[in-house]
Scaffold this motif. Sequence first.
Motif, PDB file in Angstrom:
ATOM      1  N   SER A 135       0.828  -1.207   0.000  1.00  0.00           N
ATOM      2  CA  SER A 135       0.000   0.000   0.000  1.00  0.00           C
ATOM      3  C   SER A 135       0.863   1.259   0.000  1.00  0.00           C
ATOM      4  N   ARG A 136       2.140   1.098   0.348  1.00  0.00           N
ATOM      5  CA  ARG A 136       3.094   2.213   0.298  1.00  0.00           C
ATOM      6  C   ARG A 136       4.444   1.675  -0.164  1.00  0.00           C
ATOM      7  N   ILE A 137       5.075   2.428  -1.068  1.00  0.00           N
ATOM      8  CA  ILE A 137       6.373   2.036  -1.606  1.00  0.00           C
ATOM      9  C   ILE A 137       7.307   3.230  -1.495  1.00  0.00           C
ATOM     10  N   ALA A 138       8.446   3.020  -0.843  1.00  0.00           N
ATOM     11  CA  ALA A 138       9.440   4.082  -0.663  1.00  0.00           C
ATOM     12  C   ALA A 138      10.675   3.737  -1.486  1.00  0.00           C
ATOM     13  N   ILE A 139      11.126   4.692  -2.297  1.00  0.00           N
ATOM     14  CA  ILE A 139      12.257   4.479  -3.199  1.00  0.00           C
ATOM     15  C   ILE A 139      13.331   5.502  -2.889  1.00  0.00           C
ATOM     16  N   SER A 140      14.572   5.037  -2.854  1.00  0.00           N
ATOM     17  CA  SER A 140      15.699   5.930  -2.615  1.00  0.00           C
ATOM     18  C   SER A 140      16.783   5.637  -3.647  1.00  0.00           C
ATOM     19  N   LEU A 141      17.311   6.687  -4.264  1.00  0.00           N
ATOM     20  CA  LEU A 141      18.347   6.543  -5.287  1.00  0.00           C
ATOM     21  C   LEU A 141      19.579   7.345  -4.897  1.00  0.00           C
ATOM     22  N   VAL A 142      20.729   6.850  -5.284  1.00  0.00           N
ATOM     23  CA  VAL A 142      21.986   7.576  -5.129  1.00  0.00           C
ATOM     24  C   VAL A 142      22.644   7.629  -6.501  1.00  0.00           C
ATOM     25  N   GLY A 145      20.652   6.155  -9.353  1.00  0.00           N
ATOM     26  CA  GLY A 145      20.481   4.710  -9.296  1.00  0.00           C
ATOM     27  C   GLY A 145      21.726   3.947  -9.702  1.00  0.00           C
ATOM     28  N   ILE A 146      22.744   4.640 -10.169  1.00  0.00           N
ATOM     29  CA  ILE A 146      23.982   3.962 -10.585  1.00  0.00           C
ATOM     30  C   ILE A 146      24.707   3.408  -9.368  1.00  0.00           C
ATOM     31  N   SER A 147      24.789   4.197  -8.300  1.00  0.00           N
ATOM     32  CA  SER A 147      25.487   3.741  -7.091  1.00  0.00           C
ATOM     33  C   SER A 147      24.583   2.900  -6.203  1.00  0.00           C
ATOM     34  N   ARG A 148      23.292   3.312  -6.073  1.00  0.00           N
ATOM     35  CA  ARG A 148      22.415   2.545  -5.185  1.00  0.00           C
ATOM     36  C   ARG A 148      20.949   2.772  -5.540  1.00  0.00           C
ATOM     37  N   ILE A 149      20.196   1.685  -5.451  1.00  0.00           N
ATOM     38  CA  ILE A 149      18.740   1.712  -5.571  1.00  0.00           C
ATOM     39  C   ILE A 149      18.181   1.006  -4.349  1.00  0.00           C
ATOM     40  N   ASP A 150      17.251   1.662  -3.661  1.00  0.00           N
ATOM     41  CA  ASP A 150      16.660   1.085  -2.456  1.00  0.00           C
ATOM     42  C   ASP A 150      15.138   1.159  -2.586  1.00  0.00           C
ATOM     43  N   GLU A 194      23.365  -2.196  -5.193  1.00  0.00           N
ATOM     44  CA  GLU A 194      24.524  -1.299  -5.126  1.00  0.00           C
ATOM     45  C   GLU A 194      25.528  -1.664  -6.211  1.00  0.00           C
ATOM     46  N   GLY A 195      26.184  -0.635  -6.737  1.00  0.00           N
ATOM     47  CA  GLY A 195      27.264  -0.862  -7.706  1.00  0.00           C
ATOM     48  C   GLY A 195      26.808  -1.583  -8.961  1.00  0.00           C
ATOM     49  N   LEU A 196      25.728  -1.114  -9.574  1.00  0.00           N
ATOM     50  CA  LEU A 196      25.215  -1.766 -10.781  1.00  0.00           C
ATOM     51  C   LEU A 196      26.264  -1.709 -11.892  1.00  0.00           C
ATOM     52  N   PHE A 197      26.572  -2.853 -12.470  1.00  0.00           N
ATOM     53  CA  PHE A 197      27.567  -3.010 -13.545  1.00  0.00           C
ATOM     54  C   PHE A 197      28.971  -2.591 -13.118  1.00  0.00           C
ATOM     55  N   GLU A 198      29.221  -2.576 -11.824  1.00  0.00           N
ATOM     56  CA  GLU A 198      30.539  -2.155 -11.338  1.00  0.00           C
ATOM     57  C   GLU A 198      31.635  -3.089 -11.825  1.00  0.00           C
ATOM     58  N   ARG A 199      31.329  -4.374 -11.918  1.00  0.00           N
ATOM     59  CA  ARG A 199      32.317  -5.348 -12.372  1.00  0.00           C
ATOM     60  C   ARG A 199      32.106  -5.748 -13.831  1.00  0.00           C
ATOM     61  N   VAL A 200      31.284  -5.000 -14.512  1.00  0.00           N
ATOM     62  CA  VAL A 200      31.081  -5.229 -15.951  1.00  0.00           C
ATOM     63  C   VAL A 200      31.358  -3.896 -16.646  1.00  0.00           C
ATOM     64  N   PRO A 201      32.626  -3.520 -16.761  1.00  0.00           N
ATOM     65  CA  PRO A 201      32.947  -2.187 -17.307  1.00  0.00           C
ATOM     66  C   PRO A 201      32.437  -1.975 -18.728  1.00  0.00           C
ATOM     67  N   ALA A 202      32.307  -3.057 -19.496  1.00  0.00           N
ATOM     68  CA  ALA A 202      31.804  -2.902 -20.859  1.00  0.00           C
ATOM     69  C   ALA A 202      30.367  -2.388 -20.856  1.00  0.00           C
ATOM     70  N   ARG A 203      29.587  -2.743 -19.821  1.00  0.00           N
ATOM     71  CA  ARG A 203      28.220  -2.250 -19.708  1.00  0.00           C
ATOM     72  C   ARG A 203      28.167  -0.906 -18.988  1.00  0.00           C
ATOM     73  N   THR A 205       6.842   7.329  -2.613  1.00  0.00           N
ATOM     74  CA  THR A 205       7.795   8.408  -2.315  1.00  0.00           C
ATOM     75  C   THR A 205       9.102   8.087  -3.030  1.00  0.00           C
ATOM     76  N   LEU A 206       9.765   9.131  -3.500  1.00  0.00           N
ATOM     77  CA  LEU A 206      11.044   8.971  -4.199  1.00  0.00           C
ATOM     78  C   LEU A 206      12.030   9.989  -3.658  1.00  0.00           C
ATOM     79  N   GLU A 207      13.202   9.506  -3.258  1.00  0.00           N
ATOM     80  CA  GLU A 207      14.279  10.374  -2.786  1.00  0.00           C
ATOM     81  C   GLU A 207      15.498  10.175  -3.671  1.00  0.00           C
ATOM     82  N   HIS A 208      16.182  11.270  -3.928  1.00  0.00           N
ATOM     83  CA  HIS A 208      17.398  11.200  -4.733  1.00  0.00           C
ATOM     84  C   HIS A 208      18.513  11.963  -4.027  1.00  0.00           C
TER      85      HIS A 208
END
Length: 585
Positions: free
Chosen positions: A40-47, A50-55, A145-154, A185-188
């Motif tokens: 009924s409630r969804i809270a989203i946090s980005l850093v 979203g490249i460094s973190r999605i919560d 966290e760290g999306l594609f951090e170990r896949v530099p080609a992506r 809610t969305l926080e950045h």
Amino acid sequence: MSIRRLPEHLVNRIAAGEVVERPSAALKELVENAIDAGASRIAISLVEGGISRIDVADDGHGMARADIALALERHATSKLPDEAIEDVRTLGFRGEALPSIASVSRLTIESRRAGGDGWARTVDNGVVTADAPVAIPPGTRIRVEGLFERVPARRKFLRSVRSEYGACVDVVKRLAMARPDIGFTLEHDGRRTLSVTPQDSRAGRVAALTDRELLSNSVSVNHVRGLVTLGGVAGLPTFHRGVADHQYLFVNGRPVRDRLLVGAVRAAYQDLLARDRHPVLALFIDLPGDEVDVNVHPAKTEVRFRDPGLVRGLIVGGLRAALDAAGHRSVQRPSAAALGSWHAEPVIPSWAPSSALSSAPRQGSVWDARPDYRPEPAGRAEHAAPMTPAAAEHPLGIARGQVAATYIVAEAADGLILVDQHAAHERLVLERMRAAMAAGGVARQALLLPEVVELDETACDRLEERAAELVEFGVELERFGPRAVLVRATPALLGAGDVRGLVTDLADDLAAYDTALSLRGRLDLIAATMACHGSVRAGRILSVAEMNALLREMEVTPHSGQCNHGRPTWVKLDTADVEKLFGRR
């Protein structure tokens, strides 16, 4: 090279390339899971977009320890209780998202069912690194966290933080529109950028996420054809944008980007908007699950309809019916800049010294010699109709005058109306031509002296080829040598207009059309070209009776709030705004 089985971690990375193109794609999968879990409630946090973190945290049903482990395996899902994939009702169903995301990032799942124990599991690029109990409220929280951090080609193909954040916001807006009963809610980077509370109104949620003025500048869409239902809100043609990013389309509550639907929207607005302008709308299509295939694209953003013609006709017909019901409505929003451009007459205060008064120009005498004298401009005086109680029946008011021989000034019961006479009459002529075509054809008016119009040879060829069809539009012409046509009649609705300009524009229009299509298939575009030539031009002085006749016809003509190019035909200045200009409020 011999064929070999790919290792599991490589299979997951390939799958991640299909499902997780960028942070917004991962966010979409996580929010859809939260919606499917009954949140009924969804809270989203980005850093960092979203490249460094999605919560993503929700208050849904939650998962037990065994379910968390199973959710991280490929093709494991709770959303298909049987094999009837064509009857899927949830947003997700493939069971690929979580293992795909976990194979290219550090993913942590924390979840607890009501009355159960909380559990957390962390997977670092496909390897489980932590599995332990955790204290959390009922629901689920997933951190990437760290999306594609170990896949530099992506990673190197990701865009800037601002671009990735913009894509994430668009995903959240679309999902929030689909479910107005859920709060988002969305926080950045620690700053809250979006917050909507649960509500029952789709229109209210759409306006909250797009433009607050949409509520007062839109029409409600409710149309049913067979088992297919169309609902939502559509902005007036004068409430438009320069890009199509403000068009939100949903099929059974699923946000989609489908070319069929986009084309249907464009067709519904085609003669109401300029080609480089786009409407603001949110349309919701609901139909039986076996009438649509959602298993078309890994990202589930495309669908395939069993009967695409039915859906297209529903959208075009539904939007047209809603816009027709809007009648003469137009966007009414005088900007602050427009109001601020009015200049008040400077007033000398009563306490000002006498020198301020003595510096004012002296009143001239009739005996003074004025070699540079020019008479003051004299206004055109004409009896105007008095304001009667019946004025309330006329939304566009009573004509009071004309400005710049282009704009009609009218007084309504609650404000001041300004009408662009050319734009308004252009729309009226178009609607008359439409009605005439529907009744069998446009009446022709023979020219006393047929007019010869010289064109290049290819243009004459096109006109000659379509001569029989042009007669239905009231244009009678024939070939007159290799580089000219002879015009014998024009549409009676247009009156005595520019025959040469009309024929030249028609030739240009024919050059843009597929020769396999009949002109009736291009009725609105051909009629719009003719209407532009037959309308009252800017610069023509109208009598008060002519002005009032134009206003009355606008009030009963569909779409008269905008011209054939999507511009407003009239604007209103409320009485309150006028009072503000004079300091009365």
